[in-house]
Design a protein around this motif. Structure first.
Motif, PDB file in Angstrom:
ATOM      1  N   GLY A   1      -6.593   8.260  -2.647  1.00 47.67           N
ATOM      2  CA  GLY A   1      -6.050   7.938  -1.250  1.00 47.67           C
ATOM      3  C   GLY A   1      -5.200   6.713  -0.908  1.00 47.67           C
ATOM      4  N   VAL A   2      -5.473   5.917  -0.221  1.00 43.16           N
ATOM      5  CA  VAL A   2      -4.672   4.639  -0.089  1.00 43.16           C
ATOM      6  C   VAL A   2      -4.570   3.772  -1.232  1.00 43.16           C
ATOM      7  CG1 VAL A   2      -3.995   2.589   1.331  1.00 43.16           C
ATOM      8  CG2 VAL A   2      -4.764   4.706   2.536  1.00 43.16           C
TER       9      VAL A   2
ATOM     10  N   THR B   1       0.906  -1.176   0.046  1.00 52.90           N
ATOM     11  CA  THR B   1      -0.042  -0.115   0.151  1.00 52.90           C
ATOM     12  C   THR B   1       0.841   1.318  -0.187  1.00 52.90           C
ATOM     13  OG1 THR B   1      -0.132  -0.035   2.453  1.00 52.90           O
ATOM     14  CG2 THR B   1      -2.034  -1.169   1.114  1.00 52.90           C
ATOM     15  N   THR B   2       0.170   2.363  -0.617  1.00 54.99           N
ATOM     16  CA  THR B   2       1.148   3.660  -0.557  1.00 54.99           C
ATOM     17  C   THR B   2      -0.059   4.598  -0.403  1.00 54.99           C
ATOM     18  OG1 THR B   2       2.349   5.060  -1.792  1.00 54.99           O
ATOM     19  CG2 THR B   2       0.849   3.575  -3.080  1.00 54.99           C
ATOM     20  N   SER B   3       0.244   5.748   0.004  1.00 56.77           N
ATOM     21  CA  SER B   3      -0.417   6.893   0.089  1.00 56.77           C
ATOM     22  C   SER B   3       0.315   8.176  -0.524  1.00 56.77           C
ATOM     23  CB  SER B   3      -0.687   7.455   1.586  1.00 56.77           C
ATOM     24  OG  SER B   3      -1.163   6.349   2.442  1.00 56.77           O
TER      25      SER B   3
ATOM     26  N   TYR C   1      -7.679   1.488  -5.629  1.00 54.80           N
ATOM     27  CA  TYR C   1      -7.983   2.490  -4.941  1.00 54.80           C
ATOM     28  C   TYR C   1      -9.400   2.558  -4.659  1.00 54.80           C
ATOM     29  CZ  TYR C   1      -9.267   5.410  -8.856  1.00 54.80           C
ATOM     30  OH  TYR C   1      -9.905   5.820 -10.033  1.00 54.80           O
TER      31      TYR C   1
END
Length: 326
Positions: free
Chosen positions: A115-116, A107-109, A131
């Protein structure tokens, strides 16, 4: 000549449709400025953000904050394709299915306007991201629409493409793509090309009710992770005809069309943007897949030999050109 394969049902009608639609796409280009100029001047997109080595662009009726991110790279090709989940629970179900299938996820923001994001790779190495949370497009004073139910004002420039329509990946393993798109993403295979041995050579997958969103075509080189084309939708066929003149005047390479595909019945025009990526302008009219128990339409090699719907022969480069170029 072989008989046409029988239609087959390749999905569970009771399965939840957990992917809402194709989201933003990253496109690699060795000619960032020229590619950006092409998309803004000739395609009708709007530049909404710029970084040192990338440009974010927006189609006029995309509710999201950006549609395409051009990224400076030595070679053309496709970067990450983002898919919007149908909701938070749908995202969680898909993430669980991916992990259970042994697909590495993280996961990345850090993605602009999203968003995530759950990042993962499709079987052939194409990067993808899933997402739910998204920043919506906010028009400025110079592109505020007269009707509040569209994202931005009609640009009146170039091809005036309305939205991103679909993406066609080249793959070394079509059956693996079928399992991935159907079993893990929950897409429906609406049409396909089959070889004489019955194996799929190209597959068109629908995520909701559009005729198709994600396409995988066999890469004749056996190479992994390449792009066949990225497609944008116009409101009408006439805009594609006008766009052909726009491209002609600009000196853009028109590969084939305007014409009509037999498969999916899409009116099309293919050009190569300055970075070398193939871009399609398409219009499928009002054709939708409304039947929940749609049976996949299969096309044989003999049927494909009859050429496009109105008799145009498929140009040789359509089968050989992909990005990165070999």
């Amino acid at each position: 000549m072989t008989d046409a394969p029988e239609p087959v049902l390749t999905h569970d009608p009771d399965r939840p449709r957990d992917i809402a639609h194709l989201g933003p796409v990253e496109l690699y280009t060795p000619a960032l400025e020229e590619s950006a100029e092409f998309f803004v001047r000739q395609m009708g997109l709007r530049q909404v953000h710029r970084e040192r080595d990338s440009v974010y662009l927006h189609t006029w009726d995309d509710y999201q904050s950006w549609t395409v991110r051009l990224v400076r790279r030595e070679r053309a090709g496709v970067g990450r394709t983002y898919l919007r989940a149908s909701g938070p629970a749908a995202l969680a179900r898909t993430a669980s299915a991916l992990r259970e299938a042994g697909i590495a996820c993280e996961t990345t923001s850090a993605v602009r306007g999203l968003g995530v994001v759950l990042n993962f790779d499709a079987p052939d190495g194409h990067p993808m991201g899933l997402y739910w949370d998204v920043e919506r497009y906010r028009p400025g004073a110079d592109d505020r629409p007269g009707l509040k139910n569209q994202a931005a004002a009609y640009p009146g420039r170039g091809a005036n493409v309305r939205r991103l329509d679909h993406i066609n990946y080249l793959t070394s393993d079509v059956p693996a793509a079928v399992r991935f798109a159907g079993d893990l993403l929950g897409g429906r295979c609406t049409e396909r090309i089959v070889k004489d041995d019955g194996q799929p050579q190209a597959v068109w997958f629908s995520l909701m009710n559009k005729t198709y969103d994600l396409v995988w075509t066999e890469d004749w080189t056996g190479t992994r992770g390449r792009l066949h084309h990225l497609a944008f939708a116009t409101d009408t066929r006439e805009e594609i005809l006008r766009a052909a003149d726009v491209f002609l005047d600009a000196g853009t390479h028109i590969e084939t069309g305007p014409h009509k595909h037999a498969i999916q019945q899409t009116f099309f025009l293919y050009v190569w943007e300055p970075g070398g990526n193939r871009i399609e302008l398409c219009n499928a009219g009002a054709r939708l897949i409304l039947a929940p128990d749609w049976e996949t339409i299969s096309w044989s090699r003999a049927e494909r030999a009859k050429r496009q719907a109105w008799g145009l022969r498929t140009i040789e480069s359509f089968h050989t050109h992909g990005t990165p170029s070999l």
